[in-house]
Design a protein around this motif. Structure first.
Motif, PDB file in Angstrom:
ATOM      1  N   TYR A  71       0.814  -1.214   0.000  1.00  0.00           N
ATOM      2  CA  TYR A  71       0.000   0.000   0.000  1.00  0.00           C
ATOM      3  C   TYR A  71       0.851   1.270   0.000  1.00  0.00           C
ATOM      4  O   TYR A  71       0.765   2.081  -0.919  1.00  0.00           O
ATOM      5  CB  TYR A  71      -0.933   0.006   1.208  1.00  0.00           C
ATOM      6  CG  TYR A  71      -1.825   1.228   1.276  1.00  0.00           C
ATOM      7  CD1 TYR A  71      -2.864   1.403   0.361  1.00  0.00           C
ATOM      8  CD2 TYR A  71      -1.629   2.202   2.261  1.00  0.00           C
ATOM      9  CE1 TYR A  71      -3.681   2.521   0.413  1.00  0.00           C
ATOM     10  CE2 TYR A  71      -2.452   3.317   2.319  1.00  0.00           C
ATOM     11  CZ  TYR A  71      -3.471   3.478   1.393  1.00  0.00           C
ATOM     12  OH  TYR A  71      -4.278   4.599   1.445  1.00  0.00           O
ATOM     13  N   CYS A  72       1.712   1.447   1.015  1.00  0.00           N
ATOM     14  CA  CYS A  72       2.409   2.732   1.170  1.00  0.00           C
ATOM     15  C   CYS A  72       3.844   2.714   0.658  1.00  0.00           C
ATOM     16  O   CYS A  72       4.536   3.727   0.722  1.00  0.00           O
ATOM     17  CB  CYS A  72       2.380   3.186   2.622  1.00  0.00           C
ATOM     18  SG  CYS A  72       3.557   2.324   3.704  1.00  0.00           S
ATOM     19  N   TYR A 117       1.967  -6.191   3.843  1.00  0.00           N
ATOM     20  CA  TYR A 117       1.789  -4.788   4.230  1.00  0.00           C
ATOM     21  C   TYR A 117       2.636  -4.506   5.461  1.00  0.00           C
ATOM     22  O   TYR A 117       2.928  -5.404   6.254  1.00  0.00           O
ATOM     23  CB  TYR A 117       0.319  -4.501   4.525  1.00  0.00           C
ATOM     24  CG  TYR A 117      -0.572  -4.724   3.333  1.00  0.00           C
ATOM     25  CD1 TYR A 117      -0.777  -3.724   2.394  1.00  0.00           C
ATOM     26  CD2 TYR A 117      -1.200  -5.959   3.135  1.00  0.00           C
ATOM     27  CE1 TYR A 117      -1.581  -3.928   1.278  1.00  0.00           C
ATOM     28  CE2 TYR A 117      -2.008  -6.169   2.029  1.00  0.00           C
ATOM     29  CZ  TYR A 117      -2.191  -5.153   1.104  1.00  0.00           C
ATOM     30  OH  TYR A 117      -2.979  -5.371   0.005  1.00  0.00           O
ATOM     31  N   CYS A 122      -2.351  -0.279   6.883  1.00  0.00           N
ATOM     32  CA  CYS A 122      -2.145  -0.276   5.435  1.00  0.00           C
ATOM     33  C   CYS A 122      -2.919  -1.416   4.765  1.00  0.00           C
ATOM     34  O   CYS A 122      -3.469  -1.243   3.680  1.00  0.00           O
ATOM     35  CB  CYS A 122      -0.654  -0.385   5.103  1.00  0.00           C
ATOM     36  SG  CYS A 122       0.220   1.204   5.184  1.00  0.00           S
ATOM     37  N   ALA A 126      -5.753  -0.617   1.921  1.00  0.00           N
ATOM     38  CA  ALA A 126      -5.704  -1.207   0.585  1.00  0.00           C
ATOM     39  C   ALA A 126      -6.992  -1.970   0.291  1.00  0.00           C
ATOM     40  O   ALA A 126      -7.565  -1.858  -0.804  1.00  0.00           O
ATOM     41  CB  ALA A 126      -4.504  -2.139   0.464  1.00  0.00           C
ATOM     42  N   HIS A 131      -7.942  -3.245  -3.137  1.00  0.00           N
ATOM     43  CA  HIS A 131      -7.384  -4.602  -3.155  1.00  0.00           C
ATOM     44  C   HIS A 131      -8.435  -5.694  -3.286  1.00  0.00           C
ATOM     45  O   HIS A 131      -8.124  -6.789  -3.769  1.00  0.00           O
ATOM     46  CB  HIS A 131      -6.520  -4.842  -1.911  1.00  0.00           C
ATOM     47  CG  HIS A 131      -5.766  -6.143  -1.967  1.00  0.00           C
ATOM     48  ND1 HIS A 131      -4.784  -6.389  -2.912  1.00  0.00           N
ATOM     49  CD2 HIS A 131      -5.868  -7.275  -1.223  1.00  0.00           C
ATOM     50  CE1 HIS A 131      -4.309  -7.611  -2.741  1.00  0.00           C
ATOM     51  NE2 HIS A 131      -4.953  -8.160  -1.716  1.00  0.00           N
ATOM     52  N   ARG A 171      -4.898  -0.106 -10.566  1.00  0.00           N
ATOM     53  CA  ARG A 171      -5.423   0.341  -9.266  1.00  0.00           C
ATOM     54  C   ARG A 171      -6.409   1.494  -9.429  1.00  0.00           C
ATOM     55  O   ARG A 171      -7.347   1.616  -8.645  1.00  0.00           O
ATOM     56  CB  ARG A 171      -4.262   0.723  -8.337  1.00  0.00           C
ATOM     57  CG  ARG A 171      -3.504  -0.495  -7.857  1.00  0.00           C
ATOM     58  CD  ARG A 171      -2.484  -0.198  -6.795  1.00  0.00           C
ATOM     59  NE  ARG A 171      -1.794  -1.438  -6.422  1.00  0.00           N
ATOM     60  CZ  ARG A 171      -0.856  -1.544  -5.496  1.00  0.00           C
ATOM     61  NH1 ARG A 171      -0.489  -0.457  -4.820  1.00  0.00           N
ATOM     62  NH2 ARG A 171      -0.284  -2.696  -5.235  1.00  0.00           N
TER      63      ARG A 171
END
Length: 412
Positions: A71-72, A117, A122, A126, A131, A171
């Motif tokens: 995610y990040c 993650y 996170c 997501a 996700h 995404r």
């Protein structure tokens, strides 16, 4: 007319801080919008901190075992594990291990597909945003899954260093699919420039040239098979897919994270007796030499993101601001390189330091191919009388790049 800082920024930045610091203005039909200061900003000040609407690790970066939060993009290896892998020395021990802030005990996988993650927060973010659409469950490694076919085809066409990524586009689709207010998310993405060409200057984006027509058609077909959604049908037709590709290619901001880099910066900040400082600096210098010998200069977890406010910053070959990612995740910090007066345009450079040192002619070639404009910043204007020639070294590099792009969607 100044654009208000409205709900479109609330997902990304603190609207209160932004509204008092900067504003987005329309400049003209050629430059489009720009970001302007509303107050005096001192050299070194952080102008704003922004999170991306969407981001993704580069596919080749993941293949090369650079482990990042799904995610990040926070680096997941400890600094010591990272240094061991990059140097090829599994016995390596780093001094001051307490300066590494990676917390493997907090890492969490998706229970269905096992992608990793850096935290439960996170993982949940997501899942909430994209996700659920992209989770492959037990098919995560299955080569015949439509999403894996799309990934493999992209990798076969676009070798490192990557610039755009089909997973950023995937995404975007997934976020709209999962969103309750699909129109709002489409509106957010519409704020990004998505021109495939600059008709005034007769420039086409380098990844959309005639030589890539067949590859784009194949990617379009696989993208449609994997992700088609009737609410986004315009993104899946050939011209819409080209526009989406151009959007990611011209607005995508590179993101780099590294637990080793973070550890080195923390070591640099230590107050040590002279002899200990010399020993630590010597250790770090030797470590980087060992890494360069083993791995080269490819050190970071790398990806790309779409940042709404930062994308309003125009380019200058003499920028007054720069982007960095000091928190070892996808949070973008825009900092002032010089004092900026109220009403002054805030500009970053789309070129790296080495590219900025090249001739005006070479800089223009790169900017035309990647960003569809001819630069008229103060530096370029001051060099207008220079001959349109390229140094021998630059010609060699550009010749190699042009040779690659005949068959591959590689970077310049």
């Amino acid at each position: 007319m100044a654009a208000p800082v409205d709900d479109m920024f609330s997902f990304c930045v603190d609207p209160g801080k932004v509204s008092s610091s900067v504003e987005v203005r329309f400049i003209d039909n050629i430059k489009g919008k720009g970001l302007f200061s509303k107050r005096s900003i001192k050299k070194g000040d952080t102008i704003f901190i922004e999170r991306p609407l969407v981001s993704a690790q580069f596919l080749w970066n993941a293949v090369y075992k650079y482990k990042a939060c799904e995610y990040c993009l926070r680096a997941l290896e400890t600094a010591e594990d990272n240094a061991r892998r990059l140097s090829g020395n599994p016995e390596l021990s780093l001094p001051h291990p307490e300066l590494c802030h990676v917390r493997p005990d907090l890492h969490q996988p998706c229970p269905q597909c096992q992608v990793m993650y850096c935290s439960s927060e996170c993982r949940q973010a997501a899942a909430d945003q994209y996700h659920r659409v992209l989770c492959l469950g037990p098919s995560e490694e299955h080569p015949d899954h439509p999403i894996n076919k799309l990934k493999d085809t992209w990798r076969s066409m676009h070798y490192p260093p990557e610039t755009a990524s089909v997973m950023l586009m995937a995404r975007m689709v997934a976020m709209v699919k999962q969103a309750k207010d699909k129109a709002q998310w489409q509106k957010l993405f519409s704020h990004f420039c998505n021109r495939t060409a600059n008709e005034e200057e007769e420039i086409a984006h380098k990844l959309l040239g005639e030589q890539f027509k067949g590859q784009l058609a194949l990617l379009n077909s696989l993208f449609t098979a994997a992700l088609y959604d009737e609410h986004l049908s315009r993104w899946f037709v050939p011209e819409g897919f080209r526009s989406l590709f151009a959007l990611v290619g011209t607005n995508g901001q590179g993101i780099g994270t590294s637990s080793l880099s973070q550890w080195v910066h923390a070591c640099d900040a230590l107050e040590l007796p002279a002899q200990q400082r010399e020993q630590l600096d010597s250790f770090i210098d030797q470590l980087y030499k060992d890494i360069e010998k083993e791995t080269g200069e490819f050190l970071n977890c790398e990806g790309s993101g779409l940042f709404l406010l930062q994308s309003s910053c125009n380019h200058s070959c003499m920028p007054n601001a720069e982007v960095s990612f000091p928190k070892n995740n996808f949070l973008l910090h825009l900092s002032a390189l010089s004092d900026i007066n109220p009403g002054e345009e805030i500009c970053i450079s789309y070129l790296d330091c080495c590219q900025r040192d090249r001739s005006r002619h070479s800089r223009h070639k790169i900017l035309r191919a990647n960003y569809l404009f001819v630069c008229s910043c103060p530096k370029c204007i001051s060099q207008m009388d220079e001959l349109d020639v390229t140094s021998e070294e630059e010609e060699e590099e550009e010749g190699e790049a042009e040779g690659e792009t005949e068959d591959e969607m590689t970077d310049v």
